[in-house]
Structure formats: structure tokens, C-alpha cells
Design an enzyme around this catalytic site. Structure first.
Site, PDB file in Angstrom:
ATOM      1  CG  ASP A  80      -8.837  -3.663  -4.124  1.00 24.56           C
ATOM      2  OD1 ASP A  80      -8.241  -3.033  -3.236  1.00 24.56           O
ATOM      3  OD2 ASP A  80      -9.575  -4.634  -3.883  1.00 24.56           O
ATOM      4  NE  ARG A 114     -10.448   7.239  -2.769  1.00 28.66           N
ATOM      5  CZ  ARG A 114     -11.719   7.351  -2.416  1.00 28.66           C
ATOM      6  NH1 ARG A 114     -12.492   8.238  -3.001  1.00 28.66           N
ATOM      7  NH2 ARG A 114     -12.216   6.575  -1.470  1.00 28.66           N
ATOM      8  CE1 TYR A 169     -12.837  -7.724   2.290  1.00 29.24           C
ATOM      9  CE2 TYR A 169     -11.221  -9.280   1.445  1.00 29.24           C
ATOM     10  CZ  TYR A 169     -11.558  -8.253   2.309  1.00 29.24           C
ATOM     11  OH  TYR A 169     -10.624  -7.761   3.175  1.00 29.24           O
ATOM     12  NE  ARG A 195      -7.321   4.856   2.324  1.00 30.29           N
ATOM     13  CZ  ARG A 195      -8.032   3.903   2.900  1.00 30.29           C
ATOM     14  NH1 ARG A 195      -9.279   4.120   3.236  1.00 30.29           N
ATOM     15  NH2 ARG A 195      -7.495   2.731   3.154  1.00 30.29           N
ATOM     16  NE  ARG A 232      -4.196  -1.559   0.206  1.00 30.13           N
ATOM     17  CZ  ARG A 232      -5.331  -1.687   0.881  1.00 30.13           C
ATOM     18  NH1 ARG A 232      -5.705  -0.754   1.708  1.00 30.13           N
ATOM     19  NH2 ARG A 232      -6.107  -2.718   0.689  1.00 30.13           N
TER      20      ARG A 232
END
Ligand code: CP3
Length: 364
Positions: free
Chosen positions: A90, A53, A166, A44, A40
């Protein structure tokens, strides 16, 4: 330094990449210092990411636009002296490509529409066209490798078990009760979903290599919630189907594969023989202990606790030195975190971490 003479593609770019610290460490060759990249690393915690973003519809739209995905992939590379890039994408996009609706909801994480809960629904999920629907990832890889020059790019996917968790739970889960219930009550139904995910992942990763990825990583973030026996059936077997297929295909057979089986410490000696070239290790065990389990059969990547980047600088430094001292100067170590960079991380701390890995190795 000994240089190999027989490059298949005798361009300067290819030979430089082949001799990069990252690919050498994955081959367990001796290197002057351990290479470093961070899971990552594009995310963010970077103000430039948050800025971009805020101007885009959502996270998925960023992934689906090759020039934006390229731009985000390069953000940490431009800012820091990192030894590898990872394509911005992702692991869950594969579920979308197979036919489920996917969205990322602020503060809630990913949400999948219903459609992977029953045998009939799973039969409907698409395999044949799913990898084509992910072609924006290959396009992003093509753009990115042109810009990266001497920095190798990592392609990736999730393990079938982690992606299926998921899809079946329709998002994140605390106890994985729905997918586990399926495993115990209807194992053949779950195995058919896992097999579909393996088939799509094989094509998807091959496409990423064709586009220019120089290493591959398989993220099994949730295999650790299974007993060893269940892990072998529902996580390791479908992952090995992917690894074995890639190692038999001339396009992918020389591409190193990193397997991240988070939390599956009891099986490291088994994982050392799973066909992956490297294992990524979380922070809860010392790398020297993992090395004893794996007996130099694989390279090891890790394993700083990502929350250490929130600690005072001197504390962070001591932890970094502890990992490097514990490993010593054996070949086959790639410095990384034990999981992804957390959003509240100060980029200055990431800079310090990278500097300390560089300077400590020079002194050592
Ligand atoms: O820089 C990189 O590491 C490459 C890009 C990358 C992302 N996700 C971008 C991302 C990679 C390799 C992943 C893998 C991934 N995605 C995993 C496996 C590794 C792990 O973290 O355990 C998993 C389980 C996912 C699924 C996922 N994606 C979740 C659960 C979430 C929501 C939670 C969160 O962190 O926000 C995401 C969103 C996501 N994937 C973001 C990024 C940068 C945040 C999106 C945003 O809001 O901007």
C-alpha cells in the site's frame, strides 16, 4: 519478429520478460494485442483474498509478511490471463515507516496518528531509515518474481502529495482542507514534508527495482483536487524529483515509470514531458483525446470505468470495444481500468473483460 541480440543478462527469463507485451507496449513497440492488467487486481473482489484476509490480523499484517504478500500478488495471476502483476502492498506504508502509526479501520479506511501537522512534527519524521523499514516489500518482490517467471512485476509508491494528504488529514478527506490550508498558510512546511517523501520514495523504488520490479507506477490519486498552478508546485514537482532521480541512476534508468495523475486532464500536454514513460488515464476522457494532448511522447494506460464491471455483460463488452476502437492499432496502449477494481465486482466479469480484450484484438 526482430529480436535484440544484446541482453545484458543473457538468461532466458530476462529476455522473455523484456519481450513481454507489457514492457513492449510501455516502450511503444508494436504488439499483437494490447496487454491488460487491472489496478487493485489483488483485492477484496476475489473470494480467495477474502478468505486469506479473514485468517490474518489485518491488512497491514498481510502487507508486512513477504510470503503472504507474494501469495496475494499471485492470486489474480493464477486465476486470469493477465500481462503484469503488481506487488501487494500500500502507498501509505511509507508514512508508517517515517514514524506515524497507521491503521486500516473497517468501513472507515486508513487512519494516521497525529504527527504531520506542524513544522516541528514534520522535522521529526524519519527519512534515513524509512526505506529500510520497508524492506519487507523488497523481500515480497524477491519471492514473487521467482514464481512469476515470464510475467513482469510492477513496483509502486504514492506521489508525495497523495501520501502527504493522508498523513496531514490523518486519513481520507472529502475536501482536503487541512493540507490545503497548510499549502496556502505554510507552504515551506508542506514542501519540506513533500521533499522528505520524495527522498524516501526514491530509495524505496530503487530497492524495489533491485529486488526485481520491472516497471514502476506512481499513484497520484488526489493531485486532481488542486488547481493547475498548485498541482505543479505541490504534486508534479515532488513527483518529478523522484522520476528524475530514478532516470539518472544506472540501476533504475531503464525501468519504465507509469504516472497516474487522476483527474488532471488540463495538464496532459505538460505531463507528457514529465519524464514518465506512460500515463495512466481515468475513464472520463477518451484515450484518443489524451493521445492528441500527449503527441505519442508517452504510452497510455486505461481507461475503463471500474463500475462498468458491475454492468450487464453486453454493456461491458460494448464499452471495452469502444475503448479499443477509439485507440485503433497505434502502439503504446496498455488496457486497464481508470481506477481500482471495486470490492463488489464479480470475478466472472473480470474474466469476460480479459477475454474480450484478447478476442477483439485478434479480430481487429
Ligand atoms: O492490486 C493492487 O493494485 C496492488 C495493491 C494496492 C493496494 N493499494 C492494496 C489495498 C495498491 C497499488 C494500492 C494503492 C493505494 N492505496 C492508493 C492509490 C490508488 C488508489 O486507489 O487511488 C491509495 C490512495 C491507497 C490508500 C488506501 N489503501 C485506502 C484509501 C484504502 C482504504 C480504502 C479501500 O479501498 O479499502 C486502502 C486499503 C487497501 N489497499 C486495500 C487493498 C487491497 C483493501 C484492504 C482490505 O481491507 O483488505
Amino acid at each position: 519478429m526482430v529480436q535484440t541480440q544484446s541482453y545484458t543478462q543473457p538468461t532466458e527469463n530476462v529476455s522473455n520478460l523484456d519481450q513481454s507485451l507489457f514492457l513492449k507496449a510501455l516502450r511503444r513497440e508494436q504488439v499483437a494485442r494490447p496487454p491488460i492488467w487491472l489496478m487493485r487486481q489483488a483485492g477484496r473482489y476475489l473470494p480467495e483474498y477474502r478468505n486469506l484476509r479473514s485468517n490474518v490480523k489485518d491488512f497491514i499484517a498481510m502487507c508486512e509478511d513477504p510470503s503472504l504478500a507474494c501469495e496475494v500478488t499471485l492470486m489474480p495471476i493464477k486465476r486470469f490471463n493477465l500481462d503484469a502483476a503488481i506487488i501487494f502492498s500500500d502507498i501509505l506504508l511509507i508514512g508508517q515507516a517515517m514514524g506515524l502509526d497507521l491503521s486500516f479501520v473497517e468501513d472507515k479506511g486508513p487512519i494516521f496518528s497525529a504527527g504531520a501537522q506542524t513544522k516541528e512534527q514534520i522535522e521529526q519524521l524519519d527519512v534515513d531509515e524509512a526505506s529500510d523499514k520497508l524492506s519487507f516489500v523488497s523481500e515480497a518482490i524477491k519471492l514473487t518474481v521467482k514464481e512469476l517467471k515470464d510475467t513482469p512485476l510492477i513496483g509502486f509508491c504514492g506521489s508525495p502529495w497523495t501520501v502527504a494528504s493522508y498523513m496531514v488529514e490523518q486519513g481520507s478527506s472529502k475536501d482536503f482542507r487541512t493540507i490545503k490550508k497548510m499549502a496556502w498558510c505554510e507552504p515551506q512546511t508542506l514542501l519540506s514534508l513533500l521533499n522528505k517523501l520524495s527522498m524516501v520514495s526514491i530509495r524505496y523504488l530503487t530497492d524495489q527495482v533491485r529486488a526485481g520490479a520491472k516497471a514502476l507506477m506512481i499513484f497520484d490519486s488526489w493531485g486532481g483536487v488542486l488547481s493547475d498552478e498548485a498541482f505543479k508546485t505541490f504534486s508534479l514537482d515532488p513527483t518529478q524529483t523522484i522520476i528524475h532521480a530514478l532516470k539518472q541512476n544506472p540501476i533504475t534508468k531503464n525501468i519504465p515509470i507509469i504516472f497516474f495523475a487522476k483527474g488532471k486532464h488540463s495538464l496532459y500536454s505538460t505531463l507528457a514531458n514529465c519524464g514518465a514513460d506512460a500515463l495512466s488515464i481515468d475513464w472520463t476522457v477518451p484515450l484518443s483525446w489524451v493521445q492528441m494532448q500527449t503527441q505519442d511522447k508517452v504510452a497510455l494506460q486505461g481507461n475503463l470505468d471500474p463500475t462498468m464491471l458491475l454492468a450487464p455483460p453486453e454493456y461491458l463488452k460494448a464499452q471495452v470495444e469502444q475503448i479499443l476502437t477509439d485507440w485503433g492499432n497505434r502502439p503504446g496502449h496498455i488496457f486497464n481500468l481508470g481506477h481500482g477494481v471495486l470490492p463488489p465486482t464479480d470475478p466472472t466479469q473480470v474474466q469476460r473483460l480479459i477475454d474480450w480484450v484478447h478476442t477483439f484484438s485478434k479480430q481487429g
